[in-house]
Design a protein around this motif. Sequence first.
Motif, short mmCIF file in Angstrom:
data_model
loop_
_atom_site.label_atom_id
_atom_site.label_comp_id
_atom_site.label_asym_id
_atom_site.label_seq_id
_atom_site.Cartn_x
_atom_site.Cartn_y
_atom_site.Cartn_z
N ALA A 124 0.02 -5.37 -8.11
CA ALA A 124 0.95 -5.23 -6.99
C ALA A 124 2.07 -6.24 -7.14
O ALA A 124 1.85 -7.37 -7.59
CB ALA A 124 0.23 -5.45 -5.66
N VAL A 125 3.27 -5.83 -6.76
CA VAL A 125 4.44 -6.70 -6.78
C VAL A 125 5.15 -6.57 -5.43
O VAL A 125 5.38 -5.45 -4.95
CB VAL A 125 5.41 -6.33 -7.93
CG1 VAL A 125 6.68 -7.17 -7.85
CG2 VAL A 125 4.73 -6.51 -9.28
N ALA A 126 5.47 -7.69 -4.82
CA ALA A 126 6.17 -7.71 -3.53
C ALA A 126 7.52 -7.01 -3.67
O ALA A 126 8.19 -7.13 -4.70
CB ALA A 126 6.37 -9.15 -3.06
N TRP A 146 0.84 -1.20 0.00
CA TRP A 146 0.00 0.00 0.00
C TRP A 146 0.88 1.25 0.00
O TRP A 146 1.86 1.36 0.74
CB TRP A 146 -0.91 0.02 1.22
CG TRP A 146 -1.85 1.17 1.19
CD1 TRP A 146 -3.13 1.16 0.73
CD2 TRP A 146 -1.60 2.52 1.61
NE1 TRP A 146 -3.68 2.41 0.84
CE2 TRP A 146 -2.76 3.28 1.36
CE3 TRP A 146 -0.50 3.17 2.15
CZ2 TRP A 146 -2.86 4.62 1.64
CZ3 TRP A 146 -0.58 4.53 2.43
CH2 TRP A 146 -1.76 5.24 2.18
N SER A 147 0.51 2.22 -0.85
CA SER A 147 1.24 3.48 -0.94
C SER A 147 0.36 4.51 -1.64
O SER A 147 -0.42 4.15 -2.53
CB SER A 147 2.53 3.27 -1.74
OG SER A 147 3.08 4.51 -2.12
N THR A 148 0.52 5.78 -1.28
CA THR A 148 -0.22 6.83 -2.00
C THR A 148 0.35 7.04 -3.41
O THR A 148 -0.19 7.83 -4.16
CB THR A 148 -0.20 8.16 -1.23
OG1 THR A 148 1.15 8.53 -0.96
CG2 THR A 148 -1.01 8.06 0.05
N LEU A 149 1.40 6.32 -3.76
CA LEU A 149 1.89 6.37 -5.14
C LEU A 149 0.87 5.73 -6.07
O LEU A 149 0.76 6.12 -7.23
CB LEU A 149 3.24 5.63 -5.24
CG LEU A 149 3.95 5.72 -6.59
CD1 LEU A 149 4.29 7.17 -6.92
CD2 LEU A 149 5.21 4.86 -6.57
N HIS A 150 0.10 4.77 -5.55
CA HIS A 150 -0.87 4.08 -6.41
C HIS A 150 -2.22 3.82 -5.76
O HIS A 150 -3.11 3.24 -6.38
CB HIS A 150 -0.29 2.76 -6.92
CG HIS A 150 0.20 1.86 -5.83
ND1 HIS A 150 -0.64 1.07 -5.09
CD2 HIS A 150 1.44 1.65 -5.35
CE1 HIS A 150 0.07 0.41 -4.20
NE2 HIS A 150 1.34 0.74 -4.34
N VAL A 160 -5.69 5.38 -3.66
CA VAL A 160 -6.46 6.56 -3.27
C VAL A 160 -7.31 6.28 -2.03
O VAL A 160 -7.87 7.19 -1.45
CB VAL A 160 -7.35 7.08 -4.43
CG1 VAL A 160 -6.48 7.53 -5.60
CG2 VAL A 160 -8.36 6.04 -4.87
N VAL A 161 -7.39 5.03 -1.63
CA VAL A 161 -8.14 4.66 -0.43
C VAL A 161 -7.19 4.71 0.77
O VAL A 161 -5.98 4.55 0.61
CB VAL A 161 -8.78 3.26 -0.56
CG1 VAL A 161 -9.80 3.24 -1.69
CG2 VAL A 161 -7.74 2.18 -0.75
N PRO A 162 -7.72 4.93 1.96
CA PRO A 162 -6.85 4.98 3.16
C PRO A 162 -6.12 3.65 3.39
O PRO A 162 -6.59 2.59 2.97
CB PRO A 162 -7.83 5.25 4.30
CG PRO A 162 -9.03 5.83 3.65
CD PRO A 162 -9.12 5.22 2.28
N ARG A 163 -4.99 3.74 4.08
CA ARG A 163 -4.21 2.54 4.43
C ARG A 163 -5.11 1.58 5.21
O ARG A 163 -5.79 2.00 6.15
CB ARG A 163 -3.00 2.94 5.27
CG ARG A 163 -2.14 1.74 5.69
CD ARG A 163 -0.99 2.15 6.59
NE ARG A 163 -0.04 3.01 5.91
CZ ARG A 163 0.95 2.58 5.12
NH1 ARG A 163 1.09 1.29 4.90
NH2 ARG A 163 1.78 3.44 4.56
N PRO A 164 -5.12 0.31 4.85
CA PRO A 164 -5.92 -0.67 5.59
C PRO A 164 -5.48 -0.75 7.05
O PRO A 164 -4.29 -0.69 7.35
CB PRO A 164 -5.65 -1.99 4.87
CG PRO A 164 -5.07 -1.62 3.56
CD PRO A 164 -4.40 -0.30 3.73
#
Length: 174
Positions: free
Chosen positions: A96-98, A30-34, A36-40
């Motif tokens: 997503a990629v680890a 999770w990142s605001t780079l990609h 738009v929803v809040p961090r889980p």
Amino acid sequence: MPETHTHPVLVRPAALPDEAALGELDRATWSTLHEVVPRPQPPYEPFFDERHRPEDFLVAEAADADGERRTAGYLRLVLPTPLACNSHVRQIQGLAVADWARGRGVARTLLRAAFAAARREGANRMTLRVLGHNTPARALYESEGFVVEGVLPGEFFLDGRYVDDVLMGRPLAP
């Protein structure tokens, strides 16, 4: 650069037993780079639900530093709308990629597997949305034939600044 033939990135359809690994990957990347929803936050919602079904996801597996095959990434591929007149289009709604698997061709392999899956389903066009400030993702998509088809300027307010929503698409030639 893609992995050598000794440790290839393998892509397969997701299944219910992938839920825990995909949820963990989703939270870890999770990142605001990609996003738009809040961090889980705990308690975490299930990864799969009525709108996010296992059959909508492709899972990439690759060997980690210890040679153990693990979930390296995922891509969500769906119909953009339920309309019959739009059924020739598939839309990427998540990739997503680890961290441990970055730079090994996982995202590119997932994209190419998505193109093939969409073609098998009769699609002839692929679309996606990407945040304007996500330069690495945009460069990857452009290198795979996507072009910018529209921009929603300042569509999102993230980390104290306005960010564009970039609409990209490409044909799926046979």
